[in-house]
Design a protein around this motif. Structure first.
Motif, PDB file in Angstrom:
ATOM      1  N   ASP A 529      20.011  14.079 -32.196  1.00 50.92           N
ATOM      2  CA  ASP A 529      21.185  13.227 -32.041  1.00 50.92           C
ATOM      3  C   ASP A 529      21.937  13.135 -33.358  1.00 50.92           C
ATOM      4  OD1 ASP A 529      19.554  11.644 -33.552  1.00 50.92           O
ATOM      5  OD2 ASP A 529      19.297  10.056 -32.063  1.00 50.92           O
ATOM      6  N   GLY A 530      22.834  12.186 -33.444  1.00 49.69           N
ATOM      7  CA  GLY A 530      23.623  11.984 -34.650  1.00 49.69           C
ATOM      8  C   GLY A 530      24.348  10.659 -34.577  1.00 49.69           C
ATOM      9  N   PRO A 531      25.028  10.265 -35.639  1.00 53.25           N
ATOM     10  CA  PRO A 531      25.689   8.956 -35.663  1.00 53.25           C
ATOM     11  C   PRO A 531      26.718   8.772 -34.550  1.00 53.25           C
ATOM     12  CG  PRO A 531      25.622   9.947 -37.865  1.00 53.25           C
ATOM     13  CD  PRO A 531      25.180  10.995 -36.915  1.00 53.25           C
ATOM     14  N   ALA A 532      27.382   9.866 -34.134  1.00 51.21           N
ATOM     15  CA  ALA A 532      28.435   9.726 -33.135  1.00 51.21           C
ATOM     16  C   ALA A 532      27.887   9.254 -31.795  1.00 51.21           C
ATOM     17  CB  ALA A 532      29.176  11.051 -32.964  1.00 51.21           C
ATOM     18  N   LEU A 533      26.676   9.656 -31.447  1.00 47.90           N
ATOM     19  CA  LEU A 533      26.091   9.196 -30.182  1.00 47.90           C
ATOM     20  C   LEU A 533      26.000   7.686 -30.154  1.00 47.90           C
ATOM     21  CD1 LEU A 533      24.481   9.428 -27.515  1.00 47.90           C
ATOM     22  CD2 LEU A 533      22.421   9.719 -28.915  1.00 47.90           C
ATOM     23  N   TRP A 534      25.480   7.098 -31.224  1.00 50.92           N
ATOM     24  CA  TRP A 534      25.217   5.664 -31.255  1.00 50.92           C
ATOM     25  C   TRP A 534      26.485   4.855 -31.501  1.00 50.92           C
ATOM     26  CZ3 TRP A 534      20.597   4.776 -29.360  1.00 50.92           C
ATOM     27  CH2 TRP A 534      19.673   5.820 -29.414  1.00 50.92           C
ATOM     28  N   ALA A 535      27.595   5.564 -31.745  1.00 48.53           N
ATOM     29  CA  ALA A 535      28.888   4.887 -31.869  1.00 48.53           C
ATOM     30  C   ALA A 535      29.676   4.938 -30.563  1.00 48.53           C
ATOM     31  CB  ALA A 535      29.703   5.527 -32.992  1.00 48.53           C
ATOM     32  N   ALA A 536      29.031   5.357 -29.451  1.00 50.01           N
ATOM     33  CA  ALA A 536      29.697   5.417 -28.152  1.00 50.01           C
ATOM     34  C   ALA A 536      30.345   4.077 -27.838  1.00 50.01           C
ATOM     35  CB  ALA A 536      28.705   5.803 -27.061  1.00 50.01           C
ATOM     36  N   THR A 537      31.588   4.128 -27.379  1.00 54.10           N
ATOM     37  CA  THR A 537      32.355   2.891 -27.217  1.00 54.10           C
ATOM     38  C   THR A 537      31.766   1.963 -26.163  1.00 54.10           C
ATOM     39  OG1 THR A 537      33.812   4.009 -25.632  1.00 54.10           O
ATOM     40  CG2 THR A 537      34.476   4.014 -27.949  1.00 54.10           C
ATOM     41  N   GLY A 538      31.015   2.502 -25.220  1.00 55.65           N
ATOM     42  CA  GLY A 538      30.409   1.659 -24.187  1.00 55.65           C
ATOM     43  C   GLY A 538      28.945   1.374 -24.417  1.00 55.65           C
ATOM     44  N   VAL A 550      12.051  13.298 -32.285  1.00 57.82           N
ATOM     45  CA  VAL A 550      13.456  12.997 -32.446  1.00 57.82           C
ATOM     46  C   VAL A 550      13.895  13.420 -33.839  1.00 57.82           C
ATOM     47  CG1 VAL A 550      13.045  10.637 -33.262  1.00 57.82           C
ATOM     48  CG2 VAL A 550      15.239  11.221 -32.191  1.00 57.82           C
ATOM     49  N   ALA A 551      15.112  13.984 -33.907  1.00 59.16           N
ATOM     50  CA  ALA A 551      15.695  14.378 -35.191  1.00 59.16           C
ATOM     51  C   ALA A 551      17.188  14.120 -35.100  1.00 59.16           C
ATOM     52  CB  ALA A 551      15.410  15.847 -35.496  1.00 59.16           C
ATOM     53  N   ALA A 552      17.835  14.160 -36.262  1.00 64.13           N
ATOM     54  CA  ALA A 552      19.269  13.873 -36.303  1.00 64.13           C
ATOM     55  C   ALA A 552      19.983  14.884 -37.179  1.00 64.13           C
ATOM     56  CB  ALA A 552      19.514  12.458 -36.825  1.00 64.13           C
ATOM     57  N   GLU A 553      21.258  15.028 -36.938  1.00 65.66           N
ATOM     58  CA  GLU A 553      22.146  15.829 -37.786  1.00 65.66           C
ATOM     59  C   GLU A 553      23.250  14.927 -38.325  1.00 65.66           C
ATOM     60  OE1 GLU A 553      23.628  18.966 -35.292  1.00 65.66           O
ATOM     61  OE2 GLU A 553      21.988  20.306 -35.807  1.00 65.66           O
ATOM     62  N   PRO A 554      23.244  14.596 -39.635  1.00 68.85           N
ATOM     63  CA  PRO A 554      22.201  14.888 -40.622  1.00 68.85           C
ATOM     64  C   PRO A 554      20.977  13.993 -40.418  1.00 68.85           C
ATOM     65  CG  PRO A 554      23.911  13.520 -41.566  1.00 68.85           C
ATOM     66  CD  PRO A 554      24.376  13.851 -40.192  1.00 68.85           C
ATOM     67  N   GLU A 555      19.879  14.349 -41.056  1.00 66.49           N
ATOM     68  CA  GLU A 555      18.632  13.610 -40.879  1.00 66.49           C
ATOM     69  C   GLU A 555      18.785  12.181 -41.405  1.00 66.49           C
ATOM     70  OE1 GLU A 555      15.514  12.676 -39.292  1.00 66.49           O
ATOM     71  OE2 GLU A 555      15.885  14.841 -39.210  1.00 66.49           O
ATOM     72  N   VAL A 556      18.170  11.235 -40.716  1.00 62.47           N
ATOM     73  CA  VAL A 556      18.251   9.821 -41.081  1.00 62.47           C
ATOM     74  C   VAL A 556      16.847   9.236 -41.095  1.00 62.47           C
ATOM     75  CG1 VAL A 556      20.570   9.552 -40.124  1.00 62.47           C
ATOM     76  CG2 VAL A 556      18.582   9.106 -38.677  1.00 62.47           C
ATOM     77  N   GLY A 557      16.728   8.060 -41.748  1.00 62.03           N
ATOM     78  CA  GLY A 557      15.449   7.374 -41.818  1.00 62.03           C
ATOM     79  C   GLY A 557      15.243   6.428 -40.650  1.00 62.03           C
ATOM     80  N   VAL A 558      14.048   5.838 -40.630  1.00 62.07           N
ATOM     81  CA  VAL A 558      13.699   4.969 -39.515  1.00 62.07           C
ATOM     82  C   VAL A 558      14.560   3.708 -39.504  1.00 62.07           C
ATOM     83  CG1 VAL A 558      11.866   3.844 -40.859  1.00 62.07           C
ATOM     84  CG2 VAL A 558      11.787   3.799 -38.356  1.00 62.07           C
ATOM     85  N   ARG A 559      14.934   3.213 -40.661  1.00 65.85           N
ATOM     86  CA  ARG A 559      15.742   1.991 -40.686  1.00 65.85           C
ATOM     87  C   ARG A 559      17.146   2.250 -40.129  1.00 65.85           C
ATOM     88  NH1 ARG A 559      12.703  -1.655 -43.194  1.00 65.85           N
ATOM     89  NH2 ARG A 559      11.117  -0.907 -44.643  1.00 65.85           N
ATOM     90  N   THR A 560      17.662   3.457 -40.323  1.00 63.65           N
ATOM     91  CA  THR A 560      18.950   3.797 -39.717  1.00 63.65           C
ATOM     92  C   THR A 560      18.841   3.826 -38.202  1.00 63.65           C
ATOM     93  OG1 THR A 560      19.587   5.094 -41.660  1.00 63.65           O
ATOM     94  CG2 THR A 560      20.761   5.538 -39.600  1.00 63.65           C
ATOM     95  N   ARG A 561      17.748   4.375 -37.715  1.00 63.90           N
ATOM     96  CA  ARG A 561      17.553   4.410 -36.261  1.00 63.90           C
ATOM     97  C   ARG A 561      17.438   2.994 -35.693  1.00 63.90           C
ATOM     98  NH1 ARG A 561      17.462   8.780 -33.833  1.00 63.90           N
ATOM     99  NH2 ARG A 561      17.136  10.757 -34.912  1.00 63.90           N
ATOM    100  N   LEU A 562      16.754   2.126 -36.419  1.00 61.57           N
ATOM    101  CA  LEU A 562      16.638   0.748 -35.955  1.00 61.57           C
ATOM    102  C   LEU A 562      18.002   0.056 -35.971  1.00 61.57           C
ATOM    103  CD1 LEU A 562      13.300  -0.227 -37.711  1.00 61.57           C
ATOM    104  CD2 LEU A 562      13.662   0.277 -35.292  1.00 61.57           C
ATOM    105  N   ARG A 563      18.825   0.406 -36.943  1.00 63.47           N
ATOM    106  CA  ARG A 563      20.174  -0.155 -36.974  1.00 63.47           C
ATOM    107  C   ARG A 563      20.995   0.341 -35.782  1.00 63.47           C
ATOM    108  NH1 ARG A 563      21.451   1.577 -41.538  1.00 63.47           N
ATOM    109  NH2 ARG A 563      22.918   3.239 -41.004  1.00 63.47           N
ATOM    110  N   TRP A 564      20.818   1.635 -35.430  1.00 65.47           N
ATOM    111  CA  TRP A 564      21.496   2.159 -34.247  1.00 65.47           C
ATOM    112  C   TRP A 564      21.060   1.414 -32.986  1.00 65.47           C
ATOM    113  CZ3 TRP A 564      20.621   8.083 -35.458  1.00 65.47           C
ATOM    114  CH2 TRP A 564      21.501   8.472 -36.473  1.00 65.47           C
TER     115      TRP A 564
END
Length: 719
Positions: A529-538, A550-564
């Motif tokens: 996934d990536g930041p744009a997925l978790w910014a979905a307007t709905g 699970v992985a991201a482009e670019p790679e993120v840490g666990v705290r970022t995922r928890l923030r998402w």
């Protein structure tokens, strides 16, 4: 019979020798038809060869047997010949002009030549006739506007029917005809605007049916009816032009369960073609094509074709802009239940102005609509429920004004929608937007690719879809609107219950999905996934979403995922946190497991009542909800220091005055804070007043904190 003229004597003399008589340039070219009939049925010669004659009266050979080859060229008949039930060796009427030809049940033991300028101003009737050679109609002109130009129902031809450049004004009827060779209609012009230009229901052709443009364009003004026809070779309409001036709208009324009443410019329902069906290379059908329940042994070729009536789709954009559902749908191709033994090839410029229907179709090879243009705004442009494709379904760079519907489809290999642009999707009756790509409950053997610039304005629905390997939306744009004021979808991606090995949800930076993303109950092995997925307007629904990596482009840490997760889940649900923790636990990353579980407990208590929130905050700061055991040890040390300072300032009296124990505030505080360890200090001193409460508090805190520390140590030992 009146005395013979000089011209007639010449004809009689030539008949006995089989010589050709050319009356061109003679002052008297008249020959009586009754004389010809008498000559042919009396004592005939080897052949009657007559050119440029004017034949008066009626040539009546009804029921007669003629053993003479009859070859009449460029002759003019005043009356239509009567050849019903006649038996001829051979008949040639090249270039002849006549007001009609009445030849029902005619039998010709060789060829029947009505070619090279043969012109009939009335009906040519060959119904139930038998030709043991070839029927030649090339270059013939048949004129019976509004009526029947050629009646050849149940015609039996041992050879071929060659009608290259045939010009027919009126219906050409081949209903139930049987041709042992091929039917050549290349460059023919058929016109019957009020009905069927070619009526060939039940036609059987052992060879090929050629209605192509190799020697000039095949053109038909009126319907072509090939219902139930049997073609042993190829059915070729390459470059043909079909139009039906008698039908202006080309639309069907949408009713429950898809039952419609329509007519087609090419109606080939239940036709069986052992070879290829070619509707390609500039083929134009200004109306619908019907291929319902058709069986094609080879390939179905649609590359470069233009199908449908452009003007019938013209009102649809205005309806879409107004948010109104389409009630009458223009149709371009109705191929429900078609079976294709090879491939469906519609690349390189297919244009469809109307709905393309492939409901219950079976394609044993691959199907390609790459680069096609399907234009039916506000409704389903491609309607292919229960479509079965043995190979790959290619929709690369397809431009669809409308929706693509693949519900319950079964694709043996890959569905490739890379670079496809799906705009102006179907609208419901209430004006809400349906998905641009709807493939619910479909099965894909390998990959589902919706990347490389893929655009779905109405979103994508892949609910309960089973995919063998990869589902990719890398670089896809989901949701939004075609232009300002157009309807907007509420769900950009519905993947409820999706099953796949790998799921890629890497959307373009700055272009998150415009709408809700539903991943509930999906089951995948890995997710990218990536930041744009978790910014979905709905928002993103991840309840019961199961994955192993699970992985991201670019790679993120666990705290970022928890923030998402916090951003897309305003209301706490434990499932997503448990799934994330389980994934980290399976990978042996216990530090991240503790971070996730800590966040889970923090959010859990944050949504409780006041006392619950207080208790949760207390656990967070004292023991880290049990996931930070070092905090328990730290608080034990704090309580030990407080106890030591207290007892250092408030010396206690011995419990037994007969003994003289050594006073040590630090050991007393240790004995109280560590209840499991007995240093004998708490039983030596008399606890009274505030010191009694301090001791009780130290003991209670010690039990709680020591238990928490022990639990944490147990988890460490288990690892």
């Amino acid at each position: 019979m009146l005395p013979l003229t000089d011209t007639e004597k010449l004809v009689c003399d030539a008949l006995g020798r089989g010589a050709r008589v050319d009356l061109a340039g003679r002052a008297d070219r008249t020959v009586r038809a009754e004389l010809l009939a008498a000559l042919l049925t009396g004592a005939p010669g080897p052949a009657l060869r007559l050119d440029h004659a004017v034949i008066t009266g009626t040539l009546d050979l009804e029921g007669r047997v003629v053993d003479t080859v009859v070859t009449l060229r460029w002759c003019t008949f005043e009356q239509a010949p009567r050849l019903m039930k006649a038996r001829l060796v051979g008949l040639g009427l090249r270039g002849c002009h006549l007001p009609g030809l009445r030849a029902r049940n005619l039998r010709v033991r060789s060829d029947l030549g009505l070619e090279a300028g043969f012109t009939s101003a009335g009906t040519v009737d060959l119904t139930d006739s038998v030709v043991e050679g070839t029927v030649r109609l090339s270059g013939a002109v048949l004129r019976r506007p509004g009526g029947n130009a050629l009646l050849a129902a149940r015609l039996r031809v041992s050879g071929s029917v060659t009608a290259v450049a045939l010009h027919a004004e009126g219906e050409v009827r081949l209903r139930g005809a049987n041709v042992g060779g091929s039917v050549h209609l290349t460059a023919a012009h058929l016109s019957h605007p009020d009905g069927a230009a070619l009526e060939a229901t039940g036609l059987t052709v052992a060879g090929n049916l050629l209605c192509d443009a190799r020697a000039g364009r095949f053109d038909a003004a009126g319907r072509l009816v090939l219902t139930g026809a049997r073609i042993g070779g190829d059915a070729v309409f390459s470059g043909a032009h079909l139009h039906d001036p008698g039908r202006q709208d080309g639309q069907i009324l949408v009713v429950p369960h898809g039952s419609v009443d329509e007519s087609f410019v090419l109606d080939a329902e239940r036709m069986k073609v052992d070879g290829d069906l070619k509707l390609d290379a500039g083929f134009v059908a200004a109306g619908g094509i019907g291929l319902r329940s058709t069986r094609i042994g080879g390939h179905l070729l649609l590359a470069g074709a233009t199908i449908g009536r452009r003007e019938s789709a013209a009102p649809l954009p205005a309806l879409f802009a107004a948010g109104r559902a389409v009630e009458r749908v223009p149709v371009a191709l109705v191929a429900d239940g078609v079976e294709v033994g090879g491939d469906v090839e519609a690349r390189a410029g297919l244009r469809a102005y109307g709905q393309v229907r492939l409901v219950d179709a079976v394609v044993h090879g691959s199907a390609s609509l790459s680069g096609a243009r399907l234009y039916t705004p506000g409704t389903d442009a491609l309607f292919a429920d229960r479509l079965r494709v043995g190979g790959t379904l290619f929709l690369r760079r397809v431009l669809v004004s409308g929706s693509v519907r693949l519900q319950n489809a079964h694709i043996g290999s890959t569905v490739d929608c890379s670079g496809a642009r799906l705009i102006k999707p179907r609208l419901r009756q209430n004006g809400s937007v349906k998905p641009s790509l709807d493939a619910r409950v479909a099965t894909v053997g390998k990959d589902l690719l919706c990347g490389k610039g893929f655009l779905a304005v109405g979103g994508v629905r892949i609910r309960l879809v089973e995919v063998g390997k990869l589902v990719s939306f890398r670089g896809a744009r989901l949701g939004g609107r075609t232009r300002r004021g157009h309807p907007v979808t509420a769900v950009a991606l519905s993947a409820y219950g999706l099953s796949a090995q790998e799921l890629v949800l890497s959307f373009p930076p700055g272009r998150p999905p415009r709408g809700r993303v539903v991943l509930a109950r999906a089951r995948v092995v890995s997710v990218l996934d990536g930041p744009a997925l978790w910014a979905a307007t709905g928002g993103v629904d991840v309840e019961d979403f199961a994955y192993q990596a699970v992985a991201a482009e670019p790679e993120v840490g666990v705290r970022t995922r928890l923030r998402w997760l916090r951003a897309v889940q305003p209301d706490f649900a434990p499932g997503p946190y448990e799934q994330l923790a389980a994934m980290y636990r399976a990978g042996g990353d216990d530090e991240r497991v503790r971070v996730v579980q800590f966040e889970r407990q923090r959010r859990r208590y944050a949504e409780q009542h006041l006392l619950g929130r207080v208790w949760g905050r207390l656990q967070e700061w004292t023991v880290g909800y049990g996931y930070r055991p070092w905090l328990a040890i730290l608080w034990l040390a704090v309580f030990w220091l407080l106890g030591t300072f207290w007892f250092a300032a408030h010396r206690l009296a011995p419990l037994d005055t007969g003994q003289q124990p050594v006073w040590n505030p630090a050991l007393l505080a240790t004995d109280l804070v560590l209840p499991i360890v007995d240093l004998g200090q708490d039983n030596q001193w008399q606890l009274a007043g505030p010191s009694q409460w301090i001791a009780a508090g130290l003991t209670a805190a010690g039990w709680i904190l020591a238990t928490t520390a022990a639990a944490g140590a147990t988890r460490v030992l288990k690892r």
